[in-house]
Design a protein around this motif. Structure first.
Motif, PDB file in Angstrom:
ATOM      1  N   GLY A  39      33.584  20.909 -54.976  1.00  0.00           N
ATOM      2  CA  GLY A  39      34.011  22.327 -54.112  1.00  0.00           C
ATOM      3  C   GLY A  39      34.919  21.817 -52.968  1.00  0.00           C
ATOM      4  N   GLY A  40      35.240  20.684 -52.759  1.00  0.00           N
ATOM      5  CA  GLY A  40      35.976  20.105 -51.661  1.00  0.00           C
ATOM      6  C   GLY A  40      35.291  19.657 -50.438  1.00  0.00           C
ATOM      7  N   ARG A  41      34.425  20.311 -49.805  1.00  0.00           N
ATOM      8  CA  ARG A  41      34.009  19.683 -48.543  1.00  0.00           C
ATOM      9  C   ARG A  41      32.476  18.948 -49.010  1.00  0.00           C
ATOM     10  NH1 ARG A  41      30.158  22.344 -45.000  1.00  0.00           N
ATOM     11  NH2 ARG A  41      30.303  21.613 -43.006  1.00  0.00           N
ATOM     12  N   VAL A  42      32.426  17.725 -48.758  1.00  0.00           N
ATOM     13  CA  VAL A  42      31.258  16.869 -49.150  1.00  0.00           C
ATOM     14  C   VAL A  42      30.831  15.923 -47.901  1.00  0.00           C
ATOM     15  CG1 VAL A  42      32.099  16.816 -51.662  1.00  0.00           C
ATOM     16  CG2 VAL A  42      32.957  15.260 -50.091  1.00  0.00           C
ATOM     17  N   VAL A  43      29.706  15.454 -48.273  1.00  0.00           N
ATOM     18  CA  VAL A  43      28.905  14.382 -47.404  1.00  0.00           C
ATOM     19  C   VAL A  43      29.111  13.075 -48.245  1.00  0.00           C
ATOM     20  CG1 VAL A  43      26.950  13.569 -46.165  1.00  0.00           C
ATOM     21  CG2 VAL A  43      27.336  16.174 -46.569  1.00  0.00           C
ATOM     22  N   VAL A  44      29.742  12.006 -47.450  1.00  0.00           N
ATOM     23  CA  VAL A  44      30.017  10.802 -48.064  1.00  0.00           C
ATOM     24  C   VAL A  44      28.931   9.804 -47.579  1.00  0.00           C
ATOM     25  CG1 VAL A  44      31.819   9.121 -48.392  1.00  0.00           C
ATOM     26  CG2 VAL A  44      32.444  11.212 -48.140  1.00  0.00           C
ATOM     27  N   LYS A  45      28.090   9.271 -48.598  1.00  0.00           N
ATOM     28  CA  LYS A  45      26.860   8.235 -47.846  1.00  0.00           C
ATOM     29  C   LYS A  45      27.090   6.782 -48.683  1.00  0.00           C
ATOM     30  CE  LYS A  45      23.160  10.677 -47.621  1.00  0.00           C
ATOM     31  NZ  LYS A  45      21.926  11.523 -47.778  1.00  0.00           N
ATOM     32  N   ALA A  46      26.935   6.081 -47.707  1.00  0.00           N
ATOM     33  CA  ALA A  46      26.741   4.514 -48.354  1.00  0.00           C
ATOM     34  C   ALA A  46      25.592   4.504 -48.948  1.00  0.00           C
ATOM     35  CB  ALA A  46      26.806   3.791 -47.052  1.00  0.00           C
ATOM     36  N   ARG A  53      21.470   4.199 -41.895  1.00  0.00           N
ATOM     37  CA  ARG A  53      23.147   4.197 -42.353  1.00  0.00           C
ATOM     38  C   ARG A  53      23.970   5.320 -41.612  1.00  0.00           C
ATOM     39  NH1 ARG A  53      22.483   6.509 -48.302  1.00  0.00           N
ATOM     40  NH2 ARG A  53      20.924   7.605 -47.219  1.00  0.00           N
ATOM     41  N   GLY A  54      23.381   6.258 -40.979  1.00  0.00           N
ATOM     42  CA  GLY A  54      23.912   7.230 -40.193  1.00  0.00           C
ATOM     43  C   GLY A  54      24.546   6.490 -38.776  1.00  0.00           C
ATOM     44  N   LYS A  55      23.416   5.858 -38.081  1.00  0.00           N
ATOM     45  CA  LYS A  55      23.832   5.555 -37.154  1.00  0.00           C
ATOM     46  C   LYS A  55      24.857   4.415 -37.087  1.00  0.00           C
ATOM     47  CE  LYS A  55      19.219   6.000 -34.715  1.00  0.00           C
ATOM     48  NZ  LYS A  55      18.141   5.548 -34.353  1.00  0.00           N
ATOM     49  N   ALA A  56      25.034   3.701 -38.289  1.00  0.00           N
ATOM     50  CA  ALA A  56      26.087   2.592 -38.577  1.00  0.00           C
ATOM     51  C   ALA A  56      27.422   3.130 -38.986  1.00  0.00           C
ATOM     52  CB  ALA A  56      25.620   1.422 -39.545  1.00  0.00           C
ATOM     53  N   GLY A  57      27.560   4.478 -39.159  1.00  0.00           N
ATOM     54  CA  GLY A  57      28.667   5.118 -39.387  1.00  0.00           C
ATOM     55  C   GLY A  57      28.871   5.110 -41.046  1.00  0.00           C
ATOM     56  N   GLY A  58      27.703   5.155 -41.834  1.00  0.00           N
ATOM     57  CA  GLY A  58      27.802   5.285 -43.434  1.00  0.00           C
ATOM     58  C   GLY A  58      27.545   6.549 -43.911  1.00  0.00           C
ATOM     59  N   VAL A  59      27.209   7.442 -43.158  1.00  0.00           N
ATOM     60  CA  VAL A  59      27.152   8.877 -43.572  1.00  0.00           C
ATOM     61  C   VAL A  59      28.310   9.864 -42.736  1.00  0.00           C
ATOM     62  CG1 VAL A  59      25.663  10.838 -44.110  1.00  0.00           C
ATOM     63  CG2 VAL A  59      24.899   8.454 -44.335  1.00  0.00           C
ATOM     64  N   LYS A  60      29.237  10.238 -43.678  1.00  0.00           N
ATOM     65  CA  LYS A  60      30.109  11.225 -42.867  1.00  0.00           C
ATOM     66  C   LYS A  60      30.462  12.516 -43.618  1.00  0.00           C
ATOM     67  CE  LYS A  60      32.445   7.341 -40.267  1.00  0.00           C
ATOM     68  NZ  LYS A  60      33.546   6.609 -40.064  1.00  0.00           N
ATOM     69  N   ILE A  80      26.172  -3.104 -43.261  1.00  0.00           N
ATOM     70  CA  ILE A  80      25.037  -2.312 -42.548  1.00  0.00           C
ATOM     71  C   ILE A  80      23.744  -2.954 -42.692  1.00  0.00           C
ATOM     72  CG2 ILE A  80      23.534  -0.117 -42.553  1.00  0.00           C
ATOM     73  CD1 ILE A  80      26.068   1.358 -44.153  1.00  0.00           C
ATOM     74  N   LYS A  81      23.812  -3.703 -41.718  1.00  0.00           N
ATOM     75  CA  LYS A  81      22.413  -4.440 -41.403  1.00  0.00           C
ATOM     76  C   LYS A  81      22.338  -5.513 -42.442  1.00  0.00           C
ATOM     77  CE  LYS A  81      19.657  -0.834 -39.312  1.00  0.00           C
ATOM     78  NZ  LYS A  81      18.221  -0.061 -39.286  1.00  0.00           N
ATOM     79  N   GLY A  82      23.560  -6.156 -42.719  1.00  0.00           N
ATOM     80  CA  GLY A  82      23.531  -7.330 -43.673  1.00  0.00           C
ATOM     81  C   GLY A  82      23.988  -6.793 -44.841  1.00  0.00           C
ATOM     82  N   HIS A  83      24.007  -5.384 -45.410  1.00  0.00           N
ATOM     83  CA  HIS A  83      24.101  -5.099 -46.804  1.00  0.00           C
ATOM     84  C   HIS A  83      25.602  -4.657 -46.926  1.00  0.00           C
ATOM     85  CE1 HIS A  83      19.787  -4.935 -47.701  1.00  0.00           C
ATOM     86  NE2 HIS A  83      19.410  -4.891 -46.588  1.00  0.00           N
ATOM     87  N   THR A  84      26.310  -4.985 -47.705  1.00  0.00           N
ATOM     88  CA  THR A  84      27.696  -4.841 -47.864  1.00  0.00           C
ATOM     89  C   THR A  84      27.836  -3.494 -48.889  1.00  0.00           C
ATOM     90  OG1 THR A  84      28.428  -6.861 -47.847  1.00  0.00           O
ATOM     91  CG2 THR A  84      30.056  -5.285 -48.797  1.00  0.00           C
ATOM     92  N   VAL A  85      28.626  -2.353 -48.511  1.00  0.00           N
ATOM     93  CA  VAL A  85      28.550  -1.159 -49.386  1.00  0.00           C
ATOM     94  C   VAL A  85      29.491  -1.023 -50.437  1.00  0.00           C
ATOM     95  CG1 VAL A  85      29.052   1.256 -49.099  1.00  0.00           C
ATOM     96  CG2 VAL A  85      28.222   0.165 -47.014  1.00  0.00           C
ATOM     97  N   GLU A 124      14.441   9.153 -37.617  1.00  0.00           N
ATOM     98  CA  GLU A 124      13.477   8.087 -38.097  1.00  0.00           C
ATOM     99  C   GLU A 124      11.937   8.429 -37.609  1.00  0.00           C
ATOM    100  OE1 GLU A 124      14.615   4.450 -36.215  1.00  0.00           O
ATOM    101  OE2 GLU A 124      16.646   4.464 -37.237  1.00  0.00           O
ATOM    102  N   ILE A 125      11.159   8.607 -38.705  1.00  0.00           N
ATOM    103  CA  ILE A 125       9.767   9.121 -38.451  1.00  0.00           C
ATOM    104  C   ILE A 125       8.958   8.086 -37.317  1.00  0.00           C
ATOM    105  CG2 ILE A 125       8.724   7.487 -40.374  1.00  0.00           C
ATOM    106  CD1 ILE A 125       7.883  11.165 -39.444  1.00  0.00           C
ATOM    107  N   GLU A 126       9.509   6.834 -37.286  1.00  0.00           N
ATOM    108  CA  GLU A 126       8.888   5.669 -36.343  1.00  0.00           C
ATOM    109  C   GLU A 126       9.169   6.409 -34.793  1.00  0.00           C
ATOM    110  OE1 GLU A 126       9.750   3.576 -40.055  1.00  0.00           O
ATOM    111  OE2 GLU A 126      11.092   5.042 -38.708  1.00  0.00           O
ATOM    112  N   GLU A 127      10.087   7.009 -34.918  1.00  0.00           N
ATOM    113  CA  GLU A 127      10.515   7.439 -33.519  1.00  0.00           C
ATOM    114  C   GLU A 127       9.771   8.610 -33.248  1.00  0.00           C
ATOM    115  OE1 GLU A 127      14.396   9.466 -31.158  1.00  0.00           O
ATOM    116  OE2 GLU A 127      14.757   8.212 -32.686  1.00  0.00           O
TER     117      GLU A 127
END
Length: 376
Positions: A39-46, A53-60, A80-85, A124-127
């Motif tokens: 549909g055009g508009r999407v969420v792109v998620k690592a 992921r969101g804080k690292a810029g991996g969800v836009k 992202i925290k040592g993990h390559t996307v 974050e549930i911990e927060e």
């Protein structure tokens, strides 16, 4: 065995839980085509098996197919925290009215499962638990009874979730039982403006002992496995990548777990779990140190060994041998105690590497490693 988000969502859909339409790709050009189909508009998620992921810029959010291609190009290859996307998931956006948190996790100490739920999802549930503990409900679940509609209603009531989440709570329990999971988490579980309950994210950990029943998913998960975990497994090491900055090596799972707790208590985060075992050779120690030092997130390394079957001089010899093959650029703090500890300390003193220091107590060694990792 941790699954990727898109794999978790597939499990949810298989068990009748509503998820937004989504597709996965490792190609920016394909991302454009997927966005057009959605549909055009999407969420792109690592797609990486770690949080934040969101804080690292991996969800836009991408406004259109062209923007989806550009966004996918930006996210693919990120660390992202040592993990390559290697792949991204593109999902159709949802008109959210409210967000919740729900999970089932194995409580090994109590010999049962624990339902954790909150009406404050999306963070974050911990927060939430740290700042407003009363907002997080913890409801024990008897494995023999499971989550019946009545039990699900109690969980929803305790967490302040709307009654229409009860069916999803039952279905999430079905995921846990039928897929041999140790953890099932949805954050956020949302209520849309048209009244639907949908899972926007998912985290599932399957029991490795049931891996033979989930061969396909295991193969897919391993395809993007952290290279350090793969390298460690090939060497027969028990290594788990974590999200911190202090590398941890010990002999015996109990000692390593205690060391992780002590490091955290000193104000730092462990970067890994690595157990070299109760009868490890010098080569095993050298292999383990090589794996830990290969992690760019590691700022210092703590080796905590109590000599029993594994003599401390063998551990020290392994460290010395590793220093001959691995260029040490991070400070290494070593605590040796027990069988042949004096001989082990002498071997390290003889090597006299400028980045290696010894501390005689576990608390002291953890404090020193934490300080070295967190001080600019």
């Amino acid at each position: 065995m941790d699954l990727y988000e898109h794999q978790a969502r597939e499990l949810f859909a298989d068990h009748g839980i509503v998820v937004p339409r989504a597709e996965v790709t490792g190609s920016p050009k394909q991302a454009r085509e997927i966005a057009r189909r959605l549909g055009g508009r999407v969420v792109v998620k690592a797609q990486v098996r770690t949080g934040g992921r969101g804080k690292a810029g991996g969800v836009k959010l991408a406004a259109d197919p062209a923007d989806a291609e550009l966004t996918a190009r930006q996210i693919l290859g990120m660390d992202i925290k040592g993990h390559t996307v290697h792949t991204v998931m593109l999902a159709r956006p949802v008109d959210i009215e409210s967000e919740f948190y729900v999970s089932y996790v194995l409580d090994r100490a109590a010999g049962r499962f624990l339902a954790i739920a909150s009406a404050e999802g999306g963070m974050e549930i911990e927060e939430v638990a740290a700042t407003r503990p009363e907002a997080v409900a913890r409801v024990p679940v008897d494995p023999a009874e499971g989550v019946t509609p009545a039990v699900a209603a109690r969980i929803a009531d305790a967490a302040g979730l709307p009654a229409r989440t009860v069916d999803v709570l039952v279905r999430l329990w079905d995921v846990l039982v039928h897929e041999d999971a140790l953890l099932v988490e949805v954050n956020p579980l949302v209520s849309t403006r048209d009244g639907q309950i949908m899972a926007l994210d998912g985290k599932v950990t399957l029991d490795d002992n049931a891996r033979f029943r989930h061969a396909r998913r295991g193969d897919e998960a391993d395809a993007g496995h952290d290279p350090r975990e793969a390298a460690a497994a090939a060497k027969g090491l028990h290594y788990v990548k974590l999200d911190g900055e202090v590398g941890v090596i010990g002999n015996g799972a109990g000692l390593v777990m205690s060391t992780l707790d002590v490091v955290a208590g000193c104000g730092a985060r462990p970067a890994n779990f690595l157990d070299i075992g109760g009868g490890a050779s010098a080569q095993v120690m050298a292999d383990g140190l090589s794996v830990v030092l290969s992690d760019p997130a590691v700022k210092s390394v703590l080796v905590n060994v109590f000599g029993g079957i594994t003599a401390c001089d063998a551990v020290a010899d392994g460290i010395v041998r590793a220093l001959g093959t691995v260029r040490l650029t991070k400070p290494l703090v070593v605590r040796l105690d027990g069988n042949n500890a004096e001989r082990g300390r002498a071997l390290l003193d003889e090597r006299a590497h400028p980045l290696v220091e010894q501390v005689t107590t576990m608390d002291g060694a953890a404090s020193r490693a934490a300080h070295l990792a967190t001080t600019p």
